[in-house]
Design an enzyme around this catalytic site. Structure first.
Site, PDB file in Angstrom:
ATOM      1  N   ARG A 287     -10.671 -11.227   1.390  1.00 61.85           N
ATOM      2  CA  ARG A 287     -11.536 -12.259   0.811  1.00 61.85           C
ATOM      3  C   ARG A 287     -10.900 -13.642   0.917  1.00 61.85           C
ATOM      4  NH1 ARG A 287     -11.444  -9.024  -4.716  1.00 61.85           N
ATOM      5  NH2 ARG A 287     -11.201  -7.409  -3.123  1.00 61.85           N
TER       6      ARG A 287
ATOM      7  N   LYS B 189       0.837  -1.197   0.000  1.00 66.51           N
ATOM      8  CA  LYS B 189       0.000   0.000   0.000  1.00 66.51           C
ATOM      9  C   LYS B 189       0.876   1.253   0.000  1.00 66.51           C
ATOM     10  CE  LYS B 189      -3.898  -1.936   2.621  1.00 66.51           C
ATOM     11  NZ  LYS B 189      -4.962  -1.642   1.637  1.00 66.51           N
TER      12      LYS B 189
END
Length: 502
Positions: free
Chosen positions: A337, A263
């Protein structure tokens, strides 16, 4: 914070021992001969006290014997959102006097929804995070007295609201903790602490247990961190053993660097909030143990860090999930996920009535809905409708998003059964489509709380959402199930009497 409920008229409220008194006035003519009612009526007539939600008028020693600080607050139409605005504004107005005890009184009748809104607003306005600060007590409010025309009629709503407030505060506490004070191991300890509550049990699985279950997707995300993963299983047993439970699955990434797909540095500190789904599950169980409704609930929390070292998964790696389906990892920052899919497969063993996963899953959902509503995705219309209704009732709103099969096209892979991302377009939807591949055996809903779980900027901190929504749903379901069971028992009893008479 301690909450109390009491039957109070305005005249009795003015005599209460409190450091500050807040009086909520709804729309319409202000009736009554009590001095506070006359003051409010005069102020409104003069235009100094607008009949608009959140408008307040602060008074200093307006009456002999009354608290030195009195705030008149407009709750406008008296609906929950207006009551919340009035309480928040009034508490902000009394903050400079640093009151330890505050009395909040309804000048007119207050229904259950208004009572709940007042309690939750007071809790929200008075909450201050202190765990890792040197401050002894940043907010002096220790006691809130809620005055209503009829305390007995408001008791059930009041108790539900206080328990909900405690659950939200618990979720905020763990959401706000820095990652070094909230590792997967520490989070598991917090869950074990909840097992001291009535009807709550906790089991914590470690790496060897997860490996034995075949949770390759979950273990794959965790392998880049020196902090060991934990898989937390909470159970609340409030109904008959035969009653199918609702399973809540909370994403527990206690810190998310993005892994190899690193990130950007800006605001990366906020990735401590990536476990707010897990925190919301803990908050719900904190409230369930207090309220003890007649419903069975299971909480599943896959907890780990998404870090980046020589063992971390890489773009292009293929992981085998607990379901047996394989996943090509195209982006290691789409890790939520991956841990959720194994937890969803694990949920099947409970033969659930419904499964709801809660996750700070996608930035795309923030773009779509901002910080107002959580994204709701569901394969079951009845479940979706119940969650939407619960969101409206709790002022913890969500918005249903599409799940058309066409959205899954981008998840196709040449090297595995599916990829973990499908490009930027409709990212929140394609993430939900990924999760849906692991939910064929039960009614399922997914709440994407990336926009609602925390606030940035000057107000940075966890919101505790969607604890209110989930509790509202569970309590409504428990009440409906209990009513149905009672009706069935009544029919059975009547049938026995009829046979005996024959």
């Amino acid at each position: 914070m301690d909450f109390q409920l009491k039957t109070l008229t305005l005249s009795r409220a003015a005599a209460e021992k409190a450091d500050a008194l807040i009086v909520l006035f709804a729309d319409g003519a202000i009736d009554g001969q009590e001095p506070l009612a006359r003051l409010a009526a005069e102020a409104r007539k003069a235009g100094d006290f607008e009949a608009k939600a959140g408008k307040v008028l602060s008074l200093y020693k307006p009456l002999a014997g009354a608290p030195r600080t009195v705030v008149l607050a407009s709750s406008a139409d008296g609906k929950p959102a207006s009551v919340r605005s009035a309480v928040v504004a009034a508490l902000a107005a009394v903050k400079p006097v640093k009151p330890a005890r505050v009395a909040i009184v309804f000048a007119q009748s207050a229904d259950a929804a208004a009572v709940r809104a007042a309690v939750l607003a007071a809790s929200e306005a008075c909450y201050v995070y202190l765990t890792t600060t040197s401050k002894a007590e940043a907010n002096p409010v220790r006691n809130v007295l809620l005055g209503v025309p009829d305390a007995s009629a408001a008791k059930a709503a009041f108790e539900e609201a206080v328990a909900t407030a405690n659950g939200i505060e618990f979720a905020k506490e763990w959401g706000n903790r820095p990652a070094n004070h909230c590792t997967p191991t520490i989070l598991a300890q917090a869950a074990r602490g909840l097992a001291r509550l009535p009807k709550v049990k906790c089991e914590v699985l470690e790496h060897k247990d997860v490996a034995k279950l075949g949770m390759g997707a979950f273990a794959g995300v965790a392998q880049g961190s020196s902090e060991p993963l934990r898989f937390i299983v909470l159970q609340y047993s409030g109904a008959a053993k035969a009653d199918a439970p609702v399973v809540l699955v909370g994403k527990g990434i206690t810190f998310d660097t993005g892994g190899v797909s690193l990130k950007p540095a800006a605001e990366m500190d906020e990735m401590k909030f990536d476990m707010c789904g897990a925190a919301s599950v803990l908050g719900v169980f904190r409230a369930l143990g207090e309220l003890q409704p007649k419903v069975n609930v299971v909480g599943l929390i896959p907890a780990c860090e998404n870090m980046n070292d020589g063992k971390a998964i890489k773009p292009g790696d293929v992981l085998k999930s607990m379901s047996g389906q394989t996943i090509e990892v195209l982006n290691t920052d789409a890790e939520g996920r991956l841990i959720l899919c194994d937890a969803l497969t694990y949920a099947k063993r409970f033969s659930p009535a419904a499964v709801i996963d809660i996750a700070t899953l996608t930035g795309a959902c923030v773009i779509a809905l901002g910080g107002v509503r959580s994204g709701l995705f569901s394969s079951d219309d009845a479940l979706a409708a119940a969650l939407e209704q619960a969101g409206e009732a709790s002022l913890d709103r969500c918005w249903r998003m599409p799940l058309d099969d066409d959205y899954a096209e981008g998840l196709k892979s040449n090297f595995a059964d599916m990829a973990n991302i499908a490009g930027r377009a409709a990212g929140a939807v394609t993430a939900a489509k990924f999760l849906q591949k692991f939910t064929a055996d039960f009614p399922w809903a997914h709440l994407d709380i990336a926009g609602t779980a925390w606030k940035s900027g000057a107000a940075k901190g966890s919101t505790g959402r969607p604890v209110g929504l989930l509790l509202s749903y569970l309590l409504s379901r428990g009440a409906a199930d209990a009513q149905a069971a009672g009706a069935a028992a009544g029919r059975k009893k009547a049938s026995r009497k009829s046979r005996a008479a024959a």
